[in-house]
Design a protein around this motif. Structure first.
Motif: not given
Length: 265
Positions: A168-177, A179-190
């Protein structure tokens, strides 16, 4: 003289031979033209594999308190799936908006949209988009685009379990910090389990072993939905989040339990 006798004998037997070689009576028709047998003559009707339409439920809940303190908490849930011949689309969301004394205090939300296409009988490929908001963790918005492969681990009429993994390519936007972005692994179940014709349990989990914000994080949600009638039902839902690396002095885990009324479509 003997030759003449042979010819005469053959002439006398000829009508019997011709009569013996006459064609037999015609066979009975395979389809009998009788109203009582019409249903037996028809080919069986095949059930359609899928309707191709969106099916699911939409829920709303509201809690208000007025007096010594003014607080409002509203919840929203969505669970929908569109089944097709070799693919399907899924959409789900759980969101809670919490306000106290007229000020926003603790909004939290998880939403996911995913498309899957079968590669074989037990494997599928997927592509999806996700969004998250968690003001308790100072996270204004998190977005994610993911892709990978999965396995239909269980697939019965009452119980289905799918597991998947990818990138996954993800990005995070914080209120007072920053931002962070980059690639990360993802595992899931349903998991989906039909308790009865009117009750269903669903459970989903998404794990990021090394998230862009640092450390392991996961989001887990489950709900129990029971129909009251053909249009409305009751729902109990749980949303739990865990983040190994937190901002400021926030808690690593947050759990929200809420109830609401759902409508089917």
């Amino acid at each position: 003289m003997q030759a003449k006798k042979f010819v005469l004998l053959a002439a006398l037997c000829a009508p019997q031979l011709v009569q013996a070689q006459e064609p037999a009576l015609p066979e009975t028709p395979k389809v009998v033209a009788d109203p009582l047998f019409k249903k037996l003559a028809r080919a069986p009707e095949l059930k359609e594999e899928s309707s191709g339409k969106w099916e699911g439920s939409f829920g709303l809940g509201l809690t208000m308190r007025r007096g010594s303190s003014n607080s409002t908490e509203g919840s929203l849930s969505l669970d929908a799936v569109r089944e097709m011949r070799d693919s399907r689309l899924l959409a789900n969301a759980i969101a809670v908006r919490s306000a106290e004394n007229g000020e926003r205090s603790g909004d939290t939300a998880n939403a996911d949209f995913r498309g899957e296409r079968n590669i074989s009988e037990h494997m599928f490929g997927f592509a999806g988009a996700g969004a998250e908001r968690d003001m308790l963790q100072d996270l204004s918005l998190r977005g994610s685009l993911s892709s990978g492969v999965g396995v239909h681990w269980l697939n019965t009429e009452a119980l289905t379990l799918n597991v998947y993994g990818g990138l996954a390519y993800s990005w995070e936007r914080y209120r007072n910090e920053p931002d962070a972005r980059g690639f990360e692994g993802v595992l899931g179940s349903e998991l989906r389990y039909e308790l009865s014709p009117t009750s269903r349990i669903t459970h989903r989990m998404v794990v990021y072993p090394d998230s862009v914000g640092g450390g392991t994080r996961y989001a887990m949600q489950g709900d129990l939905t029971t129909r009251i009638n053909s249009h409305f039902g009751l729902q109990v839902a749980v949303l739990q989040k865990y983040r190994e690396k937190v901002r400021a002095e926030n808690s690593h885990a947050d759990t929200v339990l809420f109830t609401g009324i759902t409508t089917a479509f």
